[in-house]
Write a protein that holds these residues in place. Structure first.
Motif, PDB file in Angstrom:
ATOM      1  N   ASN A 151      19.903 -31.271   2.106  1.00 49.99           N
ATOM      2  CA  ASN A 151      19.044 -32.459   2.037  1.00 49.99           C
ATOM      3  C   ASN A 151      18.387 -32.725   3.382  1.00 49.99           C
ATOM      4  O   ASN A 151      19.072 -33.017   4.365  1.00 49.99           O
ATOM      5  CB  ASN A 151      19.867 -33.680   1.614  1.00 49.99           C
ATOM      6  N   GLU A 187       7.236 -28.199   1.854  1.00 51.64           N
ATOM      7  CA  GLU A 187       7.664 -28.037   0.463  1.00 51.64           C
ATOM      8  C   GLU A 187       7.631 -26.578   0.016  1.00 51.64           C
ATOM      9  O   GLU A 187       8.484 -26.155  -0.770  1.00 51.64           O
ATOM     10  CB  GLU A 187       6.793 -28.910  -0.441  1.00 51.64           C
ATOM     11  N   THR A 213      11.111 -25.168  -1.369  1.00 55.10           N
ATOM     12  CA  THR A 213      11.232 -24.686  -2.747  1.00 55.10           C
ATOM     13  C   THR A 213      11.800 -23.273  -2.792  1.00 55.10           C
ATOM     14  O   THR A 213      12.655 -22.951  -3.620  1.00 55.10           O
ATOM     15  CB  THR A 213       9.864 -24.718  -3.447  1.00 55.10           C
ATOM     16  N   SER A 271      24.983 -22.736  -0.306  1.00 50.08           N
ATOM     17  CA  SER A 271      25.058 -22.417  -1.720  1.00 50.08           C
ATOM     18  C   SER A 271      24.593 -23.598  -2.562  1.00 50.08           C
ATOM     19  O   SER A 271      24.196 -23.454  -3.690  1.00 50.08           O
ATOM     20  CB  SER A 271      26.496 -22.054  -2.100  1.00 50.08           C
ATOM     21  N   ARG A 272      24.627 -24.788  -2.007  1.00 54.39           N
ATOM     22  CA  ARG A 272      24.061 -25.942  -2.696  1.00 54.39           C
ATOM     23  C   ARG A 272      22.830 -26.391  -1.896  1.00 54.39           C
ATOM     24  O   ARG A 272      22.595 -25.966  -0.769  1.00 54.39           O
ATOM     25  CB  ARG A 272      25.082 -27.057  -2.805  1.00 54.39           C
ATOM     26  N   ASN A 273      22.029 -27.234  -2.491  1.00 53.38           N
ATOM     27  CA  ASN A 273      20.808 -27.676  -1.827  1.00 53.38           C
ATOM     28  C   ASN A 273      21.114 -28.495  -0.577  1.00 53.38           C
ATOM     29  O   ASN A 273      21.963 -29.381  -0.594  1.00 53.38           O
ATOM     30  CB  ASN A 273      19.939 -28.501  -2.768  1.00 53.38           C
ATOM     31  N   ASN A 332      13.742 -21.931  -0.683  1.00 60.20           N
ATOM     32  CA  ASN A 332      15.078 -21.828  -0.097  1.00 60.20           C
ATOM     33  C   ASN A 332      16.057 -22.887  -0.611  1.00 60.20           C
ATOM     34  O   ASN A 332      17.072 -23.138   0.025  1.00 60.20           O
ATOM     35  CB  ASN A 332      14.966 -21.919   1.429  1.00 60.20           C
ATOM     36  N   HIS A 333      15.743 -23.479  -1.756  1.00 56.29           N
ATOM     37  CA  HIS A 333      16.644 -24.434  -2.416  1.00 56.29           C
ATOM     38  C   HIS A 333      17.024 -25.592  -1.497  1.00 56.29           C
ATOM     39  O   HIS A 333      18.197 -25.932  -1.341  1.00 56.29           O
ATOM     40  CB  HIS A 333      17.909 -23.722  -2.905  1.00 56.29           C
ATOM     41  N   ILE A 334      16.022 -26.214  -0.911  1.00 55.37           N
ATOM     42  CA  ILE A 334      16.228 -27.344  -0.002  1.00 55.37           C
ATOM     43  C   ILE A 334      15.628 -28.594  -0.632  1.00 55.37           C
ATOM     44  O   ILE A 334      14.485 -28.578  -1.081  1.00 55.37           O
ATOM     45  CB  ILE A 334      15.573 -27.081   1.370  1.00 55.37           C
ATOM     46  N   ASN A 335      16.423 -29.667  -0.673  1.00 57.63           N
ATOM     47  CA  ASN A 335      15.892 -30.953  -1.148  1.00 57.63           C
ATOM     48  C   ASN A 335      15.175 -31.658  -0.010  1.00 57.63           C
ATOM     49  O   ASN A 335      15.699 -31.737   1.106  1.00 57.63           O
ATOM     50  CB  ASN A 335      17.033 -31.855  -1.648  1.00 57.63           C
TER      51      ASN A 335
END
Length: 349
Positions: free
Chosen positions: A74, A95, A99, A70-72, A101-104
């Protein structure tokens, strides 16, 4: 103390990632005893994991696993370089997926320096990376010592492009043997009968491509001859001198497969000195399908490693590893693609 705290936090994070959403983690007192640290160390770790979106504490009830992603997330990416043609395409594939899939993604370059690669790994450990994607430097022994640190810290990682002897880890790579086989077969089908393989470096990738070159010669039903082979460690003038010798005799190769496109550019300069035209007097195929292929005097045929697809597959595998769904011995091979241009194109009659 700081390092021990990071270790405990990572251990709790692994526990979370192996648990179902909504499940309750063990009590803080239990975790304190389990990891043999003070209660305030556990409190600090859980507080940070709550802030990062992994956990949710309910007063009087306990601490529960939230939606794991639910959060990015890393992910660290360590490459020998951020320049050239292969690495930017590889990064682009990562990237694109990240982008969506909300991944840093944190990018670091080792610049092919063993000590810098080691510092990059320490940086990933200190920042608490969920996992790493790594194209290691050529030095296998130095890479083993460095990347084994991630294993000890239980940070999952995926190796790309080249594996490390003795180090079991999920792997994504391109089939170099088949790429060179395909290029050499194309040269033979184009009428070449004396073929050479040229590489300015000798390591696992260049050897694999040479073996693909040899296999194509052995599989050929026509009478073909292996010409001079360059497979060593040569730079600058020494490399050019070796090529000048190969193309000075009466019996020169009529087909050449180069380890990479940069090798082909050096070959082009030597052929020009000898009054030979790529594609006409000597058919040439490079490797990597870099941007220089279309700007050379004779556009260069080249094998594409499909680096962007490799990047996408690497981060997919990384995310599966975080879910515990990838075995250490897992491997994915990207099938390369031959891009035919004027340097090897057969004229139509």
């Amino acid at each position: 103390m700081a390092l021990r705290y990071q270790e405990v936090k990572l251990e709790i994070k692994k526990l979370i990632l192996s648990s179902k959403e909504g499940s309750r983690i063990p009590s803080r007192n239990f975790l304190s005893r389990k990891y043999q640290v003070a209660r305030n160390t556990i409190d600090k770790a859980i507080t940070e994991l709550e802030q990062e979106g992994y956990l949710n504490s309910v007063k009087g009830s306990g601490t529960y696993v939230t939606g794991r992603f639910s959060r990015n997330v890393n992910i660290g990416v360590i490459l020998p370089s951020l320049m050239g043609d292969v690495y930017p395409q590889f990064i682009s594939g990562i990237e694109d997926y990240a982008t969506a899939n909300h991944i840093n993604v944190v990018l670091l370059s080792s610049e092919s320096i063993p000590e810098k690669q080691k510092r990059n790994v320490y940086q990933m450990i200190e920042m608490g990376a969920d996992g790493c994607i790594i194209i290691p430097i050529i030095n296998s022994e130095m890479s083993f010592e460095t990347l084994d640190l991630l294993k000890k810290k239980k940070i999952p990682f995926v190796l790309c492009n080249r594996s490390i002897d003795g180090l079991n880890a999920p792997f994504v790579g391109t089939n170099n043997h088949y790429g060179a086989y395909m290029a050499t077969k194309h040269l033979i089908e184009g009428g070449c009968r004396r073929l050479s393989y040229l590489s300015q470096r000798k390591y696992s990738t260049s050897i694999s491509r040479y073996n693909g070159f040899k296999t194509a010669l052995l599989d050929c039903q026509e009478e073909v001859e292996e010409g001079p082979v360059l497979l060593g460690n040569y730079e600058g003038d020494a490399l050019k001198e070796k090529l000048q010798v190969i193309f000075s005799g009466e019996k020169i190769p009529d087909g050449v497969h180069c380890f990479d496109d940069m090798m082909a550019t050096v070959l082009y300069s030597v052929l020009q000195e000898k009054g030979l035209v790529p594609g006409k007097d000597v058919k040439v195929v490079g490797y990597n399908d870099s941007s220089i292929c279309n700007i050379l005097p004779v556009p260069l045929s080249s094998v594409s490693s499909r680096s962007k697809e490799m990047g996408k597959e690497a981060i997919r595998m990384m995310m599966e590893a975080l879910e515990g769904g990838v075995k250490e011995e897992a491997a994915k091979w990207i099938i390369p693609e031959l891009k035919i241009r004027e340097s090897s194109r057969t004229e139509k009659i």
